[in-house]
Design a protein around this motif. Structure first.
Motif: not given
Length: 257
Positions: A174-176, A194-196, A163-169, A105-107
């Motif tokens: 998990a974020i690798d 902090k969100t990630c 607006e989009t980051l926290a909602e989509r996550l 999982t890549i962000v």
């Protein structure tokens, strides 16, 4: 920037200074193990050359700190490709890191025209890759580039990251691997981290772009390094790497790249 680079040169060390087996292996066998002739890179290089000759203009929507080179709202794609894209060696480093850690999982925060994203996708063709871009017209160009190279595992999330980051996550377990190249200001950078971080684990790798771009970015980098969850940080000047390995003592490295 020049002052920061001169300061970096005074402090930067090479492999001989590394007493951490993890960082020594990472530095000698991965960071400095570049192979520009890897076949997976050829279509990305060809696409980048096309973009450098693309005269079509798009309207820029910028939620971040803006560009120091071109602040115009109407920009030619070739100018964006020239001024906003990271040099290819950074994309190749992302590729090696993703393969090294087997990221699933890549962000990617800050798609731009999608070149760095394509290096990430090439490293893990079956991974879930979420890339975030604030500007709708830039995102549309990136989406066309992804289709051109047939990268079907990339999802573009368009809009203000605040607006989009926290909602989509919320839908991500998990974020690798995460690459932060969005709003180059202190508060947003730390907030996105902090969100990630809420989705990070012991084998996650986070990379921050332009950590010496401004006083605010240097302050953000210092705050991120000092976070209790971060055990290993590596300053390569243009980018910074952080790891969350609990078995490692907290260490900070400034290394030549």
């Amino acid at each position: 920037m020049i002052r920061a680079y001169l300061n970096f040169l005074l402090k930067a060390r090479g492999a001989h200074s590394l007493h951490s087996p993890f960082v020594f292996d990472l530095y000698t066998n991965l960071i400095h193990a570049d192979n520009p002739r890897e076949p997976a890179f050829a279509p990305i290089r060809a696409l980048q050359k096309e973009l450098l000759n693309e005269s079509r203009t798009i309207q820029i929507t910028d939620f971040g700190a803006g560009s120091r080179i071109n602040s115009a709202r109407q920009r030619a794609i070739r100018d964006i490709a020239k001024n906003s894209q990271k040099p290819a060696r950074f994309g190749r480093l992302m590729y090696r890191l993703i393969q090294r850690f087997g990221s699933k999982t890549i962000v990617d925060l800050g798609t731009s025209l999608g070149i760095t994203t394509l290096y990430e996708a090439a490293a893990a063709p079956t991974a879930q890759l979420l890339t975030f871009e604030g500007c709708p017209q830039t995102a549309a160009v990136a989406a066309a580039n992804f289709r051109k190279l047939n990268r079907q595992n990339i999802e573009i999330v368009t809009g203000n990251l605040d607006e989009t980051l926290a909602e989509r996550l919320k839908t991500v377990s998990a974020i690798d691997f995460a690459f932060f190249d969005a709003n180059h200001r202190y508060e947003p950078t730390v907030q996105y981290f902090k969100t990630c971080l809420s989705k990070a684990h012991h084998e996650s790798c986070f990379i921050f772009d332009d950590i010496h771009w401004s006083d605010e970015m240097e302050q953000a980098w210092e705050t991120i390094k000092a976070h209790p969850s971060v055990t290993v940080s590596i300053d390569l000047f243009y980018i910074g790497l952080v790891f969350f390995r609990p078995q490692q003592p907290k260490q900070d490295f400034i290394l030549r790249f």
